[in-house]
Scaffold this active site. Structure first.
Site, PDB file in Angstrom:
ATOM      1  N   ARG A  33     -10.287   9.114  24.937  1.00 51.83           N
ATOM      2  CA  ARG A  33     -11.252   8.866  26.013  1.00 51.83           C
ATOM      3  C   ARG A  33     -10.733   7.882  27.046  1.00 51.83           C
ATOM      4  O   ARG A  33     -11.233   7.843  28.164  1.00 51.83           O
ATOM      5  CB  ARG A  33     -12.552   8.326  25.417  1.00 51.83           C
ATOM      6  N   ASP A  76     -13.142  13.817  26.225  1.00 51.28           N
ATOM      7  CA  ASP A  76     -14.130  13.555  25.185  1.00 51.28           C
ATOM      8  C   ASP A  76     -13.908  14.608  24.112  1.00 51.28           C
ATOM      9  O   ASP A  76     -14.002  15.809  24.385  1.00 51.28           O
ATOM     10  CB  ASP A  76     -15.542  13.656  25.766  1.00 51.28           C
ATOM     11  N   LYS A 131      -7.667  11.152   6.459  1.00 48.85           N
ATOM     12  CA  LYS A 131      -8.771  10.799   5.579  1.00 48.85           C
ATOM     13  C   LYS A 131      -9.658   9.768   6.288  1.00 48.85           C
ATOM     14  O   LYS A 131      -9.198   9.138   7.256  1.00 48.85           O
ATOM     15  CB  LYS A 131      -8.237  10.268   4.248  1.00 48.85           C
ATOM     16  N   HIS A 161      -0.982   9.413   3.167  1.00 43.28           N
ATOM     17  CA  HIS A 161       0.333   8.844   3.480  1.00 43.28           C
ATOM     18  C   HIS A 161       1.101   8.407   2.243  1.00 43.28           C
ATOM     19  O   HIS A 161       2.334   8.311   2.274  1.00 43.28           O
ATOM     20  CB  HIS A 161       0.199   7.688   4.488  1.00 43.28           C
ATOM     21  N   GLU A 199      -4.371  -4.975  -2.896  1.00 43.72           N
ATOM     22  CA  GLU A 199      -4.291  -5.396  -1.499  1.00 43.72           C
ATOM     23  C   GLU A 199      -4.606  -6.887  -1.409  1.00 43.72           C
ATOM     24  O   GLU A 199      -5.540  -7.361  -2.055  1.00 43.72           O
ATOM     25  CB  GLU A 199      -5.285  -4.617  -0.649  1.00 43.72           C
ATOM     26  N   HIS A 223      -5.644   8.294  -2.867  1.00 45.92           N
ATOM     27  CA  HIS A 223      -4.330   7.752  -3.209  1.00 45.92           C
ATOM     28  C   HIS A 223      -4.060   7.747  -4.716  1.00 45.92           C
ATOM     29  O   HIS A 223      -3.067   8.295  -5.182  1.00 45.92           O
ATOM     30  CB  HIS A 223      -4.180   6.329  -2.681  1.00 45.92           C
ATOM     31  N   LYS A 328       0.217  -8.051  -2.639  1.00 45.15           N
ATOM     32  CA  LYS A 328       0.163  -6.655  -2.228  1.00 45.15           C
ATOM     33  C   LYS A 328       1.187  -5.881  -3.046  1.00 45.15           C
ATOM     34  O   LYS A 328       2.393  -6.117  -2.920  1.00 45.15           O
ATOM     35  CB  LYS A 328       0.458  -6.539  -0.736  1.00 45.15           C
TER      36      LYS A 328
END
Length: 475
Positions: A33, A76, A131, A161, A199, A223, A328
């Site tokens: 946009r 749009d 996703k 990924h 994480e 995942h 992580k």
């Protein structure tokens, strides 16, 4: 232009160009946009490549070649206006189109319908869906139904990924190219499997979005279940997309239901409270910006999953993922059984077993823990555990490890779906996850609290320790 495009997609496409993996006629069109023109888009691209690509890897000649491929159309996504410009632009090149939808799934159907209206839904054109594909089975089916009205399954690339990571790809080679592991990959030789995706970050300003999802939908459904499938699947007939995805589907269908007492014994959900990470105070989930103090959304999940087939009978798969954890790390632990006849010192029994550690991040690689005799004349027949290690960045110093998005974008352009998720995989994963979420909702039990900077609720330790095992926390 969204964060994914800025941080990942532009960078991945630049690296593909740098590796001479983009066809000379490849054109990259930005669609959003934002009121940009071609030059404005090119300036945004350069700015973000300079931000996210190391200076040593930015080559001026390649950068100029890459930027020359870029153009921009403002539109749009839900309106037909603007799509004809896209169609005209693509028709001028008469090359296959890949439409990457880094957009909310709620507009996937509108985008596909508009692409169809301007004649861009035919083969060999392809679409990539990011996703999350819905928030449960019903919404996922609704999204997939709308997409399927305009595109065939062979044109649809549902991206996860994690499946593009080098280490995940090496799971296929490890299991099916090495008899050392292939012949041992079953309940006779493996004691249990752990999959951890931890994480350090919290919700990073996305509280309202994350609160509608939670860690179960955000991480387990895609995942971790995909990793579980690659570990547990039987050998595929060949390396074709459907051969691999057929075997992954069998695993999802064989997952034992998680209901009733099994759910209460084999699942833990948690929510972080204020704590410290790396010596710095961090807020709790309900103290994050925009928080609803009544929220019971989980930021941590631990599960004991079981697969009902001959290969994995009696072998538990422990899954764990959470936010605001000490480090992580994404890793898979394959814990092999101990030798049936043990002849060494009783206090060293736990050393005499092998553990395969497969690291997805931060340092991709594999480590096999083996027992050897300790060195020295005064040691006797004492054992010590040591690693046989393959660190990808050290073993292949001359090569950069490609980012997952580089591999996945290349595979889309090549028309290879083996690293992408088929519709029936998505739906069977949702079926299994939905029953867990519904069971939690029916129980009315709030998530267990855990301090930020720790490995989750105490009950997650009990989940595995009651089986005489413990989580791997060497990271």
């Amino acid at each position: 232009m969204g964060d994914l495009s800025r941080r990942k997609l532009l960078k991945a496409l630049y690296y593909l160009d740098r590796a001479s993996l983009l066809h000379a006629d490849t054109r990259i069109i930005g669609l959003a946009r934002n009121s940009l023109d071609d030059q404005g888009f090119k300036e945004v691209a350069i700015e973000n490549l300079q931000r996210f690509v190391p200076t040593s890897e930015l080559d001026d000649t390649i950068l100029q070649r890459f930027v020359a491929r870029l153009s921009y159309i403002a539109l749009d996504m839900t309106e037909i206006t603007g799509y004809q410009l896209l169609a005209d632009h693509i028709a001028a090149d008469s090359k296959p189109m890949v439409a990457y939808m880094a957009t909310p799934p709620s507009v996937f159907g509108d985008i596909c319908a508009n692409l169809d209206k301007v004649g861009l839904s035919h083969l060999p054109n392809r679409i990539v869906l990011e996703k999350p594909l819905g928030k449960d089975l019903s919404s996922s089916q609704e999204i997939n139904d709308k997409v399927a009205e305009h595109f065939k399954e062979q044109q649809i690339y549902r991206i996860d990924h994690y499946l593009g990571k080098e280490t995940v790809q090496n799971l296929i080679a490890l299991r099916f190219a090495n008899n050392l592991f292939g012949s041992q990959w079953n309940q006779n030789h493996i004691d249990h499997v752990q999959i951890t995706v931890a994480e350090e970050v919290g919700v990073e300003g996305r509280w309202s979005y994350y609160d509608k999802s939670g860690q179960m939908r955000d991480m387990i459904q895609n995942h971790l279940l995909q990793l579980l499938c690659l570990i547990a699947m039987d050998p595929p007939y060949d390396l074709s997309a459907d051969s691999i995805r057929d075997e992954k589907l069998k695993v999802l269908r064989a997952l034992k239901p998680m209901t009733g007492e099994r759910l209460s014994q084999n699942s833990v959900r948690g929510q972080y409270v204020a704590g410290t990470q790396h010596g710095k105070a961090v807020p709790g989930y309900l103290e994050e910006e925009g928080a609803n103090l009544q929220s019971t959304t989980e930021t941590f999940v631990a599960l004991k999953a079981e697969i009902g087939n001959w290969r994995w009978a009696g072998v538990p798969f422990y899954l764990r993922t959470g936010k605001r954890m000490p480090s992580k790390v994404s890793e898979i632990i394959i814990q092999f059984r101990q030798q049936p006849h043990y002849i060494f010192a009783p206090d060293q029994r736990n050393i005499a077993s092998n553990k395969l550690i497969i690291r997805l991040q931060p340092d991709e690689g594999m480590t096999l823990q083996i027992a050897t005799k300790d060195q020295g004349l005064d040691k006797g027949m004492r054992l010590r555990s040591g690693p046989l290690e393959l660190n990808f960045s050290e073993a292949f110093k001359q090569d950069r490890i490609p980012d997952a998005y580089e591999r996945l974008l290349l595979e889309v352009m090549l028309g290879n779906q083996s690293l992408f998720v088929r519709r029936d995989e998505v739906e069977y994963a949702w079926r299994w996850v939905d029953q867990i979420i519904q069971g939690w909702e029916n129980s009315n039990e709030p998530p267990k609290k855990y301090q930020a900077g720790t490995w989750g609720p105490v009950s997650s330790i009990a989940l595995i320790s009651r089986d005489g095992r413990s989580w791997n926390e060497d990271a």
